[in-house]
Each structure stands twice: as structure tokens, then as C-alpha cells.
Design an enzyme around this catalytic site. Structure first.
Site, mmCIF file in Angstrom:
data_model
loop_
_atom_site.group_PDB
_atom_site.id
_atom_site.type_symbol
_atom_site.label_atom_id
_atom_site.label_comp_id
_atom_site.label_asym_id
_atom_site.label_seq_id
_atom_site.Cartn_x
_atom_site.Cartn_y
_atom_site.Cartn_z
ATOM 1 N N GLU A 34 0.817 -1.168 0.028
ATOM 2 C CA GLU A 34 0.006 -0.106 0.114
ATOM 3 C C GLU A 34 0.773 1.097 0.179
ATOM 4 O O GLU A 34 1.793 1.526 0.776
ATOM 5 C CB GLU A 34 -0.895 -0.115 1.301
ATOM 6 C CG GLU A 34 -2.203 0.551 1.047
ATOM 7 C CD GLU A 34 -3.069 -0.331 -0.195
ATOM 8 O OE1 GLU A 34 -3.228 0.361 -1.164
ATOM 9 O OE2 GLU A 34 -3.428 -1.517 0.255
ATOM 10 N N THR A 36 3.138 2.009 -1.987
ATOM 11 C CA THR A 36 4.578 1.806 -2.438
ATOM 12 C C THR A 36 4.533 2.018 -3.916
ATOM 13 O O THR A 36 5.727 2.258 -4.381
ATOM 14 C CB THR A 36 4.673 0.132 -2.424
ATOM 15 O OG1 THR A 36 3.641 -0.618 -2.646
ATOM 16 C CG2 THR A 36 5.091 0.108 -0.828
ATOM 17 N N ASP A 173 -3.381 1.321 -9.822
ATOM 18 C CA ASP A 173 -4.711 0.853 -10.248
ATOM 19 C C ASP A 173 -5.077 0.836 -11.455
ATOM 20 O O ASP A 173 -5.586 -0.132 -12.158
ATOM 21 C CB ASP A 173 -5.428 2.053 -9.303
ATOM 22 C CG ASP A 173 -5.209 2.352 -7.912
ATOM 23 O OD1 ASP A 173 -4.934 1.287 -7.438
ATOM 24 O OD2 ASP A 173 -5.996 3.150 -7.498
#
Length: 384
Positions: A34, A36, A173
């Protein structure tokens, strides 16, 4: 009704003729790794079976008409003119992607009618925005038969969110929505963009539990975390925290802490989290779910104590999930933070137990009703 069916139906109702094609781009859930991504590090997400569908047809001019089905709003802009921001926040994701596609492919001016709908919960940490960006990027690529790879579409989506919308997100994402693989989690090296697929372990389900506390990353907290990480990278004289080993961090930790306490804590999370991702890949390959559960718990503790992005409702959900799952599997917050969801890797035989423990306790404690999703890992963006 699935988004792809709804998009096709509503396109016909709205425009009075049938759409030529439909694109589907998935949301994602991050198993571990997370914050990163914008530190050039490692992440381990999978694309999920919730996403954004866009039905579209070519026009004989250079105008894009975009109908957002879920909120019943329309945006219109002309690709032969400079693309400016809209007063509608959602429309800026669309305009931003098209603008940066035109930077790469200046000849692209193909007009289109579009209708889009999503079943990714908004502001949940499941990347509704990336699903929108990648579906629009793929739509433009198909409309113009553009020579863009899926990775390039992903990076254009990130660029649009960074520069046009104003959220300094990393690239995880978008890459996951573009490059996801069925039944696989994918470790992404966010610098090289290399991908290591690893099968979702047999006999395990991916459960996503939405706290229903909404977050909005365009606000300052996310961007301030990024600045604190950049301060720490400058302190160590490196391009990104990816380049700082655990040993080097320990050597100079006290010095950094004295200069900037927050930068020290943020760096501690990022450097330890990168290591956890690498260990998580090995744990999955070895089917060592006890080890994976420990790594997920360590990730959550680090997000809570060092990166300071969890909230009491999320911490409570994770505690409940850890009790329900036991040692063989794990739970942690997933997404940018300050609300959103937790992700669980849970043995199939414990799914209902997990659902029940959370249903019996979360609302009683917080006054908010959670939403429980069982997900499967699925392929990235594709034409239907």
C-alpha cells in the site's frame, strides 16, 4: 443487470440507436503493498469482477458526447479544440484521458457517443476512477485504431488523474485494470512495470468488506503522504524509497527522525511494505497461508501506526476479520486510506462465519452498516 448489459440498454434509450461496441474495465483490490506504487516499489493486486462498462459508437464529427448513466449527467467536448476541465468532477477523468491520448496520438480526433456505468462502489478504495480511466482509454484506442499498448493506456490514465484531476496517485490501479489476469494476483514492479502472476490459492476466497466510510483522495492527506515520502527519498539521496534497503534505513533512521518525524514514519512503512510484498509472493507460491496472514497483519499495523491512514472503523473491521479467519489467511485495509474497504483472504469454509461475525458486531459498534463482497480475480480491460 451487469454493467455491460445496462450500458448497452441505456445507450439505446439515451441516443436512440444501438451502440457498436462495449468495453469493460475492472476495478481492483490490492492484497498487499500500500502506497508503495508512487515510491517505485512493489504491489500485489488483482483485477476484480466489478468494473466500468462503456458502450460507444463513432460519430461523423470530432465531438464526444458522454452519458454517465449512474448519475444521469452528460458531458460534451470537441476533440478538434483544446480540452479544458469541466465543472463535473467525473467528466475530468474522461477529458483528461482523451487529452493525454491526443498528446501521444495528435491525429486522434474521432468523435463518439458513449454511455457508461459502473458497479464499483465510489470512494471505496476499489479503484472506480482507474476503471473509468482505463475503459475510456481502451474506447479511444479502439475508436482510432491507435498504436497504444495496455501498459501505455494505464500510464495515460495515471497522467490524467495526476495532472488533470489533481490526485497524485501511483500507477498500480491503472496497471491492474489494464493488465489483470483471471484467477491470478499480479505482483507489479512499479518501476520496470514487470508483472509476476501468482494463482489465487485453491480453497480460498477474496472477500472485500466496505466500511461505508467514504474517502476522497483529491483532498490533501494522500498528497501530503507523497510529499513526506519524497522528503525521505531526498534525505537518502535516491530517486525513490524503493532504492533504500532496510539496512541503510536502520543506519540513518535516528538522523531522519530528528530532521522530520513524519518522513521517518512514512519511510519506515514504505521500506518494510516493499519487503512484505516480496515475501508475500513467496508465501503464495509455497501455499503458506499462515505466513501470508502474518504479512497482511504486519501491513495493516504499519499503515495504522507509521503511515497513519487507517480510521477506527477500519481497524475494528480488520480485528473482527482476523478473529473470524484465524491463522490460515489474513485481513488488512486496502486502498488509499481514510475509509474504504478491507480485503480478506479467507478459507472457503469460513466465508459465512466471517460474514456473520462482521454483521453481528460492526454496525452495533459503529452505527454504520458494512457491505460484503465476494470477488474473483479477473482479466483486465477488454472488448465484450
Amino acid at each position: 443487470m451487469k454493467p455491460q448489459q445496462l450500458a448497452t440498454q441505456k445507450f439505446s434509450e439515451h441516443y436512440g440507436y444501438s451502440a457498436a461496441q462495449t468495453v469493460f474495465a475492472p476495478g481492483r483490490v490490492n492484497i498487499i503493498g500500500e502506497h508503495t506504487d508512487y515510491n517505485d516499489g512493489f504491489v500485489m493486486p488483482c483485477a476484480i469482477n466489478y468494473g466500468m462498462a462503456v458502450s460507444f459508437s463513432k460519430r461523423d464529427d470530432s465531438v464526444w458526447r458522454v452519458y454517465a448513466i449512474d448519475i444521469d449527467e452528460q458531458d460534451e467536448f470537441d476533440l478538434s479544440r483544446p480540452i479544458e476541465p469541466s465543472e463535473h468532477k467525473w467528466a475530468n477523468y474522461v477529458r483528461g484521458v482523451v487529452k493525454y491520448i491526443q498528446e501521444k496520438c495528435p491525429e486522434f480526433k474521432q468523435g463518439a457517443d458513449l454511455a457508461m456505468t459502473s458497479d464499483v462502489p465510489m470512494s471505496s478504495g476499489l479503484s472506480s476512477s482507474a476503471a473509468l480511466e482505463i475503459s475510456i482509454g481502451k474506447t479511444a484506442q479502439v475508436l482510432g485504431d491507435l498504436p497504444l499498448s495496455l501498459a501505455e493506456i494505464a500510464l495515460i490514465g495515471q497522467q490524467a488523474e495526476n495532472k488533470f484531476v489533481g490526485a497524485n496517485c501511483g500507477n498500480m490501479d491503472q496497471l491492474t485494470s489494464a493488465l489483470g489476469q483471471k484467477d491470478q494476483v499480479i505482483m507489479i514492479d512499479c518501476r520496470s512495470l514487470d508483472i509476476t502472476p501468482t494463482p489465487v490459492p485453491h480453497g480460498y476466497s477474496i472477500a472485500i468488506i466496505n466500511s461505508n466510510v467514504k474517502h476522497d483522495l483529491v483532498t490533501g492527506e494522500y498528497n501530503s503522504r507523497r510529499q513526506e515520502c519524497e522528503f525521505a527519498a531526498r534525505f537518502f539521496g535516491v530517486k525513490a524509497l524503493r532504492d533504500v534497503t532496510s539496512e541503510r534505513f536502520i543506519e540513518r533512521a535516528a538522523e531522519l527522525q530528528a530532521q522530520n518525524e513524519l518522513a521517518y514514519k512514512r519511510a519506515k512503512h514504505i521500506i518494510s511494505e516493499n519487503q512484505r510484498v516480496l515475501e508475500a509472493v513467496e508465501a503464495l507460491k509455497a501455499n503458506d497461508m499462515v505466513k501470508l496472514g502474518q504479512l497482511m497483519a504486519g501491513s495493516h499495523d504499519s499503515m495504522r501506526d507509521d503511515f497513519e491512514i487507517t480510521i477506527p472503523e477500519i481497524d475494528y473491521l480488520v480485528e473482527l476479520a482476523q478473529v473470524a479467519i484465524g491463522k490460515n489467511g489474513g485481513a488488512r485495509m486496502t486502498g488509499g486510506g481514510f475509509g474504504g474497504c478491507i480485503v480478506c483472504l479467507v478459507p472457503d469454509e469460513k466465508v459465512e462465519h466471517l460474514r456473520r461475525i462482521i454483521a453481528d458486531n460492526y454496525e452495533k459498534q459503529t452505527g454504520i452498516k458494512e457491505t460484503f463482497h465476494l470477488c474473483t480475480a479477473c482479466d483486465g480491460v477488454h472488448l465484450i
